[in-house]
Write an enzyme that holds these catalytic residues in place. Structure first.
Site, mmCIF file in Angstrom:
data_model
loop_
_atom_site.group_PDB
_atom_site.id
_atom_site.type_symbol
_atom_site.label_atom_id
_atom_site.label_comp_id
_atom_site.label_asym_id
_atom_site.label_seq_id
_atom_site.Cartn_x
_atom_site.Cartn_y
_atom_site.Cartn_z
ATOM 1 N N CYS A 1 1.051 -1.122 0.272
ATOM 2 C CA CYS A 1 0.322 0.074 -0.149
ATOM 3 C C CYS A 1 0.657 1.239 0.062
ATOM 4 O O CYS A 1 2.122 1.280 1.350
ATOM 5 C CB CYS A 1 -1.101 0.298 1.028
ATOM 6 S SG CYS A 1 -1.988 -1.152 1.437
ATOM 7 N N ARG B 1 3.794 -0.273 -5.139
ATOM 8 C CA ARG B 1 3.508 -0.738 -3.547
ATOM 9 C C ARG B 1 2.065 -1.422 -3.614
ATOM 10 O O ARG B 1 1.311 -2.172 -2.478
ATOM 11 C CB ARG B 1 3.321 -0.111 -2.382
ATOM 12 C CG ARG B 1 4.601 0.827 -2.327
ATOM 13 C CD ARG B 1 5.027 1.461 -1.470
ATOM 14 N NE ARG B 1 4.907 1.307 -0.112
ATOM 15 C CZ ARG B 1 5.567 1.258 0.955
ATOM 16 N NH1 ARG B 1 7.067 2.002 0.161
ATOM 17 N NH2 ARG B 1 5.735 0.669 1.473
ATOM 18 N N TRP C 1 -3.027 -2.144 -1.589
ATOM 19 C CA TRP C 1 -2.835 -3.778 -1.565
ATOM 20 C C TRP C 1 -3.472 -4.572 -1.178
ATOM 21 O O TRP C 1 -3.471 -4.746 0.414
ATOM 22 C CB TRP C 1 -1.614 -4.489 -1.501
ATOM 23 C CG TRP C 1 -1.527 -5.857 -2.252
ATOM 24 C CD1 TRP C 1 -0.792 -6.035 -3.334
ATOM 25 C CD2 TRP C 1 -0.606 -6.935 -1.218
ATOM 26 N NE1 TRP C 1 -0.750 -7.473 -3.399
ATOM 27 C CE2 TRP C 1 -0.546 -7.866 -2.199
ATOM 28 C CE3 TRP C 1 -0.863 -6.936 0.087
ATOM 29 C CZ2 TRP C 1 -0.298 -9.168 -1.415
ATOM 30 C CZ3 TRP C 1 -0.327 -8.056 0.543
ATOM 31 C CH2 TRP C 1 -0.088 -9.632 0.273
ATOM 32 N N ASN D 1 -1.057 1.481 5.865
ATOM 33 C CA ASN D 1 -0.690 0.614 5.341
ATOM 34 C C ASN D 1 0.147 0.051 6.208
ATOM 35 O O ASN D 1 0.692 -0.293 7.362
ATOM 36 C CB ASN D 1 0.555 1.224 4.657
ATOM 37 C CG ASN D 1 1.707 0.206 3.981
ATOM 38 O OD1 ASN D 1 1.496 -0.646 4.266
ATOM 39 N ND2 ASN D 1 3.151 0.495 4.509
ATOM 40 N N GLY D 2 0.008 -1.272 6.425
ATOM 41 C CA GLY D 2 0.053 -1.668 7.480
ATOM 42 C C GLY D 2 -1.189 -3.178 7.961
ATOM 43 O O GLY D 2 -2.172 -3.770 6.933
ATOM 44 N N GLU E 1 15.376 -18.603 -9.587
ATOM 45 C CA GLU E 1 15.129 -17.045 -10.135
ATOM 46 C C GLU E 1 14.120 -17.495 -12.007
ATOM 47 O O GLU E 1 13.373 -16.664 -12.078
ATOM 48 C CB GLU E 1 16.132 -16.587 -9.994
ATOM 49 C CG GLU E 1 15.858 -14.688 -11.008
ATOM 50 C CD GLU E 1 15.115 -14.215 -9.742
ATOM 51 O OE1 GLU E 1 14.396 -14.696 -8.809
ATOM 52 O OE2 GLU E 1 15.125 -13.118 -10.017
ATOM 53 N N LYS F 1 10.664 -16.384 -12.004
ATOM 54 C CA LYS F 1 10.463 -14.603 -13.213
ATOM 55 C C LYS F 1 8.901 -15.387 -14.022
ATOM 56 O O LYS F 1 8.756 -14.613 -14.155
ATOM 57 C CB LYS F 1 11.401 -14.134 -13.802
ATOM 58 C CG LYS F 1 12.326 -13.645 -13.127
ATOM 59 C CD LYS F 1 12.070 -12.067 -13.402
ATOM 60 C CE LYS F 1 11.256 -11.713 -11.178
ATOM 61 N NZ LYS F 1 12.728 -11.773 -10.685
ATOM 62 N N GLU G 1 5.799 -14.913 -12.577
ATOM 63 C CA GLU G 1 5.400 -14.137 -12.246
ATOM 64 C C GLU G 1 4.652 -13.084 -12.515
ATOM 65 O O GLU G 1 3.831 -12.527 -12.414
ATOM 66 C CB GLU G 1 6.179 -13.509 -10.508
ATOM 67 C CG GLU G 1 6.958 -12.472 -11.201
ATOM 68 C CD GLU G 1 8.078 -11.589 -9.923
ATOM 69 O OE1 GLU G 1 9.197 -11.556 -9.849
ATOM 70 O OE2 GLU G 1 7.544 -11.467 -9.953
ATOM 71 N N HIS H 1 14.440 -38.389 -8.292
ATOM 72 C CA HIS H 1 13.752 -38.953 -7.352
ATOM 73 C C HIS H 1 12.192 -37.916 -7.795
ATOM 74 O O HIS H 1 11.545 -37.652 -6.387
ATOM 75 C CB HIS H 1 14.481 -37.805 -6.218
ATOM 76 C CG HIS H 1 16.225 -38.595 -5.926
ATOM 77 N ND1 HIS H 1 16.372 -39.493 -5.987
ATOM 78 C CD2 HIS H 1 17.285 -37.826 -6.406
ATOM 79 C CE1 HIS H 1 17.353 -39.266 -5.812
ATOM 80 N NE2 HIS H 1 17.778 -39.013 -6.174
ATOM 81 N N LYS I 1 5.229 -4.535 -5.668
ATOM 82 C CA LYS I 1 6.252 -4.501 -4.928
ATOM 83 C C LYS I 1 7.548 -4.666 -3.468
ATOM 84 O O LYS I 1 8.305 -5.077 -3.406
ATOM 85 C CB LYS I 1 7.220 -3.239 -5.957
ATOM 86 C CG LYS I 1 8.799 -3.142 -6.142
ATOM 87 C CD LYS I 1 9.138 -3.733 -7.475
ATOM 88 C CE LYS I 1 10.680 -3.895 -7.577
ATOM 89 N NZ LYS I 1 11.021 -4.846 -8.465
HETATM 90 O O1 M6R Z 1 12.957 -5.819 -1.862
HETATM 91 P P1 M6R Z 1 12.634 -7.603 -1.697
HETATM 92 O O2 M6R Z 1 14.332 -7.705 -2.104
HETATM 93 O O3 M6R Z 1 13.140 -7.151 0.047
HETATM 94 O O4 M6R Z 1 11.514 -8.147 -1.764
HETATM 95 C C1 M6R Z 1 11.577 -9.580 -2.284
HETATM 96 C C2 M6R Z 1 10.450 -10.370 -2.646
HETATM 97 O O5 M6R Z 1 9.139 -9.393 -1.918
HETATM 98 C C3 M6R Z 1 11.052 -9.496 -3.529
HETATM 99 O O6 M6R Z 1 12.699 -10.123 -4.418
HETATM 100 C C4 M6R Z 1 10.069 -10.656 -5.548
HETATM 101 O O7 M6R Z 1 9.998 -12.017 -4.715
HETATM 102 C C5 M6R Z 1 10.664 -10.091 -6.756
HETATM 103 N N1 M6R Z 1 9.647 -8.860 -6.805
HETATM 104 C C6 M6R Z 1 10.008 -11.294 -7.841
HETATM 105 O O8 M6R Z 1 10.560 -10.961 -8.315
#
Ligand code: M6R
Length: 610
Positions: A2, A27, A75, A100-101, A483, A487, A490, A506, A605
């Protein structure tokens, strides 16, 4: 999560607030809303489901005039994304609140307030703050005191801004667990979740500390600590570029940020490898003294940042000869763990505000970790302020929810940390020089990889009608496979998993058929022959493979296997080099699928809730 913006000014503030929300949309982007107090002391509010653009449109058609206002991009946590659940929430047409929270005791407070006759319109936890302030105001001499009494009753996390339509001159803000920054203007002052929101109006900021409550008016800012004592939170000028939020010629932030990686890495290296030697002070004052005593490293992070930490474990143990554990922050913070002697706690976070990572750092201090280091991209963020040492990645603002340049610059920082610690564990000068050389060659190497974009774009066609994908890697390429899978899932919403290739037999081998594309990251290294055997296991079961490999690895394309030639590079930096083709692959798959690349569904984010 948020985003919050607030302003107290003489001019109308709705446009400033909406511009701020656009810059905070990373956010959260489920709904957005704004409320202002007009000259007649009336509260005017507009909210829209969906992105800030919807709110902007609504305000263009029906502008709101007023010099004091608050705004929010959401959010969703409690209550589905909807207009009624959008902030600001309003009590009795006078008190407006953005938050926010998560208020963990919201159910109990809701029942209590309902008993007092308050009617709840939304399913949010936030609405309890609104009514509680209204209720406390009945027995308080000021809005400030009502908010101070209110926050004492809240359990959980909040960054909140409160305004009262009968008082055009003040906003009251409170922070506990969710960041807030005050922006200082000339005859006007501001509040936001992040400085990015306020860069068009000011460069002078101070951060609220945990438990702070502040009263913000046009000419004054008065801050009180958790005990209600007046405190000064030093204001500083920042030099962040005003336009760092622009997309430029690129269609998406993610693509722009992918292409910025050579520059981001150049910036992250600059001034730190002086005359071929690492400047230890880059980690902060006293870094060398701390590194000298390190016998074990515990890394904590979430998501993409966790993957960079996984790569670092290979580097620390192999290159520096130091034992290393890595754990997801949300797990670490809720279990009893053993603290090895002379351990350095390393957190990794692009935003520096991830709630689980921050909580893990605080826990680590309590249970006896003697020193902490953060690898972070946001100066002044909570993790930076609360860690002993910090390596600032110089990736520049990363706006796309999918992390790209933040990840590769984290890896650069972690490799430098490996050198800094390795120096005290017998890493030879030759090895240091080799790593330095490798790092210096990285930007140019990444430029070569980016030149593969159009062939990767063609390849993406093969994935667009698939529902699943499997990523394989071994050794330090296993985290890169992870990773790559993150990507893809997501931003394209294709279900993707990553496996250490040796694990295939396995279980996951059962999944292999023509509908399950298998992506393999395969630079020539010590494990290449082992990996080739795993590739054969997939081939024998009719799997279709996409192998990212250099010419030395000796793969050839055929009916069941497409080889994408990645430039030959030094083994140490191969995890960084092989990240980029996977970023490009997921980007182009998402483009074909027509998903929202920069703001994928259900995500945000900066994850400031646990
Ligand atoms: O700000 P941070 O690096 O602590 O965020 C952690 C994750 O939320 C972040 O890396 C998330 O997995 C990525 N945006 C994915 O691409």
């Amino acid at each position: 999560m948020c985003g919050i913006v607030g302003a107290v000014a003489q001019r109308d503030v709705a446009d400033i607030l909406v511009e701020g929300l656009k810059r905070l949309e990373y956010r959260g982007y489920d709904s957005a809303g704004v409320a202002v107090i007009n000259k007649k002391n009336e509260l005017l509010s507009t909210k829209r489901l969906g992105k800030v653009q919807e709110l902007d449109q609504a305000l263009t058609e029906a502008p709101l005039a007023g010099g004091t206002g608050i705004a929010h991009t959401r959010w969703a946590t409690h209550g589905a994304p909807s207009e009624v659940n959008a902030h600001p929430h309003i009590s009795s047409n006078t008190i407006a609140v953005v938050h926010n929270g998560i208020i963990e005791n919201h159910q109990a407070l809701r029942s209590q307030l309902q008993g007092l006759g308050y009617e709840f319109l939304s399913q949010t936890d936030t609405e309890v703050i609104t009514h509680l302030v209204h209720h406390e105001l009945k027995t308080s001499d000021s809005l400030l005191s009502a908010v101070q009494k209110t926050v004492k009753q809240l359990e959980g996390a909040y960054g909140t801004v409160v305004m009262d339509s009968r008082d055009q001159d003040n906003l009251i803000v409170a922070r506990s667990g969710s960041p807030l920054v005050i922006g200082y203007g000339l005859g006007e002052n501001f509040i936001a979740s992040d400085i990015m929101a306020l860069l068009p109006v000011t460069r002078k900021f101070s951060y609220l500390e945990e438990g702070d409550v502040a009263q913000i008016s046009r000419f004054d800012v008065n801050i009180f600590d958790i005990d209600g004592k007046p405190v000064i939170r030093e204001a500083k000028e920042v030099s962040v570029s005003h336009d760092s939020g622009d997309k430029g010629e690129y269609r998406h932030y993610m693509l722009k940020e992918t292409y910025e990686q050579p520059t981001a890495i150049r910036n992250s290296l600059e001034g730190r490898l002086v005359a071929g030697k690492l400047d230890i002070n880059t980690f902060g004052d006293g870094a060398d003294e701390i590194f000298k005593n390190v016998e074990h490293v515990q890394i904590i992070a979430c998501g993409t940042s966790y993957h960079s930490g996984m790569v670092a474990r290979y580097w620390l143990e192999e290159l520096a000869g130091v034992s290393c554990n890595i754990e997801i922050a949300s797990e670490f913070r809720y279990r009893k763990s053993f603290v090895p002697k002379n351990s350095l706690l390393v957190t990794i976070s692009q935003s520096g505000e991830t709630a689980d990572t921050l909580a893990a750092l605080r826990l680590a201090k309590e249970i006896g970790y003697q020193s902490s280091l953060v690898i972070c991209n946001v100066p002044g963020s909570s993790l930076v302020r609360e860690s002993d040492l910090a390596f600032m990645t110089k990736a520049g603002a990363e706006i796309g929810v999918a992390s790209t340049k933040a990840f590769t610059t984290q890896l650069v920082g972690l490799l430098m940390m490996t050198m800094a610690i390795g120096k005290h564990h017998g890493m030879s000068a030759d090895k240091q020089a080799e790593i330095t050389q490798s790092l210096m060659s990285l930007p140019a190497k990444l430029d070569e990889v980016l030149a593969l974009a159009s062939s990767i774009e063609d390849l993406a066609e093969d994935f667009a009608d698939k529902n699943h994908a499997l990523f394989l890697g071994r050794g330090d390429q296993y985290p890169i496979a992870m990773e790559g899978a993150l990507k893809l899932k997501e931003i394209s919403y294709i279900h993707a998993e990553a496996y250490a290739a040796g694990e295939l037999k396995h279980g996951p081998l059962a999944l292999i058929d023509a509908e399950m594309p298998v992506i393999v990251v395969a630079p020539k290294n010590d494990l290449i022959e082992k990996l080739k055997s795993n590739v054969e296991e997939v081939r024998a079961r009719g799997g279709l493979m996409y192998v990212f490999a250099d010419s030395d690895a000796n793969f050839s394309s055929d009916d069941t296997c497409k080889v994408i030639n990645v430039p030959v590079c030094d083994g140490i930096i191969a995890p960084i080099v092989y990240t980029l083709p996977l970023q490009l692959l997921s980007y182009y798959v998402a483009i074909i699928k027509g998903t929202d690349v920069d703001q994928p569904r259900n995500l945000a984010k900066s994850v400031t809730v646990e």
